[in-house]
Design a protein around this motif. Sequence first.
Motif, PDB file in Angstrom:
ATOM      1  N   LEU B  89       0.851  -1.193   0.000  1.00 21.99           N
ATOM      2  CA  LEU B  89       0.000   0.000   0.000  1.00 21.99           C
ATOM      3  C   LEU B  89       0.888   1.244   0.000  1.00 21.99           C
ATOM      4  O   LEU B  89       1.752   1.407   0.864  1.00 21.99           O
ATOM      5  N   ALA B  90       0.646   2.113  -0.971  1.00 24.02           N
ATOM      6  CA  ALA B  90       1.554   3.256  -1.131  1.00 24.02           C
ATOM      7  C   ALA B  90       1.267   4.387  -0.154  1.00 24.02           C
ATOM      8  O   ALA B  90       2.106   5.259   0.039  1.00 24.02           O
ATOM      9  N   ALA B  91       0.094   4.378   0.464  1.00 25.66           N
ATOM     10  CA  ALA B  91      -0.267   5.503   1.333  1.00 25.66           C
ATOM     11  C   ALA B  91       0.393   5.414   2.711  1.00 25.66           C
ATOM     12  O   ALA B  91       0.347   6.377   3.474  1.00 25.66           O
ATOM     13  N   PHE B  92       0.980   4.263   3.025  1.00 23.65           N
ATOM     14  CA  PHE B  92       1.533   4.074   4.364  1.00 23.65           C
ATOM     15  C   PHE B  92       3.039   3.773   4.287  1.00 23.65           C
ATOM     16  O   PHE B  92       3.519   3.246   3.278  1.00 23.65           O
ATOM     17  N   PRO B  93       3.759   4.089   5.372  1.00 29.03           N
ATOM     18  CA  PRO B  93       5.209   3.851   5.359  1.00 29.03           C
ATOM     19  C   PRO B  93       5.512   2.366   5.183  1.00 29.03           C
ATOM     20  O   PRO B  93       4.879   1.505   5.806  1.00 29.03           O
ATOM     21  N   LEU B  94       6.482   2.090   4.368  1.00 27.06           N
ATOM     22  CA  LEU B  94       6.862   0.702   4.098  1.00 27.06           C
ATOM     23  C   LEU B  94       7.715   0.153   5.242  1.00 27.06           C
ATOM     24  O   LEU B  94       8.609   0.833   5.749  1.00 27.06           O
ATOM     25  N   ILE B  95       7.435  -1.081   5.643  1.00 26.29           N
ATOM     26  CA  ILE B  95       8.299  -1.779   6.606  1.00 26.29           C
ATOM     27  C   ILE B  95       9.221  -2.716   5.821  1.00 26.29           C
ATOM     28  O   ILE B  95      10.422  -2.559   5.804  1.00 26.29           O
ATOM     29  N   LYS B  96       8.606  -3.669   5.134  1.00 24.54           N
ATOM     30  CA  LYS B  96       9.411  -4.576   4.306  1.00 24.54           C
ATOM     31  C   LYS B  96       8.513  -5.254   3.269  1.00 24.54           C
ATOM     32  O   LYS B  96       7.416  -5.699   3.614  1.00 24.54           O
TER      33      LYS B  96
END
Lengths: 242, 250
Positions: B89-96
């Motif tokens: 999901l591009a709207a949220f910060p990426l974890i992994k």
Amino acid sequence: MADQTASHSYAPEYPWWLQPIATVVILSAFALYSIWVAFQARGYVAPYLSPFYSPPVRVGAIPISPAWWVVWVPAGFRATCYYYRKAYYRSFFRDPVSCMIGESRRRYAGETAFPFILNNLHRFLLYLAIIVLAFLWRDTVAAFFFDGRFGVHLGSLVFLVNVVLLSGYTVGCHAFRHMVGGNLDCYSCARGGRVRYRLWQWVNPFNHQHAPWAWASLFSVAAADVYVRLLMAGVISDPKLF
Amino acid sequence: MTDATLHVFRGDKTGGDLRTYQVPVTEGMVVLDAIHYIQQHEDSTLACRWNCKAAKCGSCSAEVNGKPRLMCKTRLDQFMGSPVTVRPLAAFPLIKDLVTDVSWNYRVNQEIPPFTPARDDTGPWRMYPEDVDRMFEFRRCIECFLCQDVCHVLREHDGTSRYYGPRFMVRIAGLEMHPKDTVSRAHLLRGRGGIGFCNITKCCEEVCPEEIHITDNAIIPLKERVADEYFDPWRALLRAFRGRREPRGT
């Protein structure tokens, strides 16, 4: 391969630009036609009164087309309509032009600032549009009487279809739905709550199909006016059906 | 048995790219099955959040061919042999990889005043169908946050500081329309909730796996309630004379 922020590849069943372009073309054409009609300063041929000229208003000796006193009501009603808002935000302002298509414009205030904050006044235009609609029903009844005798001509049916479509569009309005019952929390304990609940339920199907009603009624208004103008110009006759 | 080609995002907040995998397709296979196949047979380090695999927990949200979807509800055969691209999901910060940090949503949730009945109304309550049937739809929300992801305010305009997003408009609508709730959230909606930033373009409705009419049945009714409070002088006059009464209709 592109990274996470690359452009998206979501492709709907038809090209994403088709709907915005069609919306821009149709709404622009209708707006231009409405302005042209309003400048004509006449829109009546017995017994048909163009919907752009109903109700026929004259204010003193001010020499402007009677349409200008009226046409701003349905225009404002449509401009602030929740469905048309979606249509023009997507098509004219590209906010967004289509879901998952990136936006180039960075500044965005939505409906929190002028001019779009005025869309919150939609309900007042609804109240005025209901008054105009009442006059359109009166005109439709008049369209079935020729020299004082009942009759059905092609124009009568054009006017009937138009006013039915306009009524469906108005009844399906989100502000109307809110007014008749959507604003209640407790139908079982409010005065007249159960009647309002039934009203709200009756309005829901119209509301769920608000977009088709909006487009159909837009075309029918134009069609009714074109019919009147063709009669005025003597291009067509008004065939009697029975 | 044919193979499907999957381009899956691999990386973390420092960057990443798409990697290509070949997955044998079986009947009824969904994208989440393909991701699991990759984890089991090709790369066990691929990170993906999932739980129920029945479209009810809302965990396996991702962007499949650019559209926010639940991976467990997205069949591979609908792509008819074309490559399938899976991104987080591009709207949220990426974890992994396919896992994002959606904790912002839970912080927003805590800002919303919870269900608050009148102090002296301790029940038991008799609820009538007409009073609660609107809310059944809102209760279907599985908090997959696909609507948050597709919302252009959150996604394109860094709106997390200005707008709660469609998911929480649905939650607030469920509370506001509850016949026993006594708190008005109109002030919150107009302020921190940022309902004015929603321009009702309905992308949230298009991606909702529970087919909730987010815009028509939650956001627009809330906008009308905010208009009642802030844009309707006639109602303000009535309130001044009759006093504020909550909940509406009592």
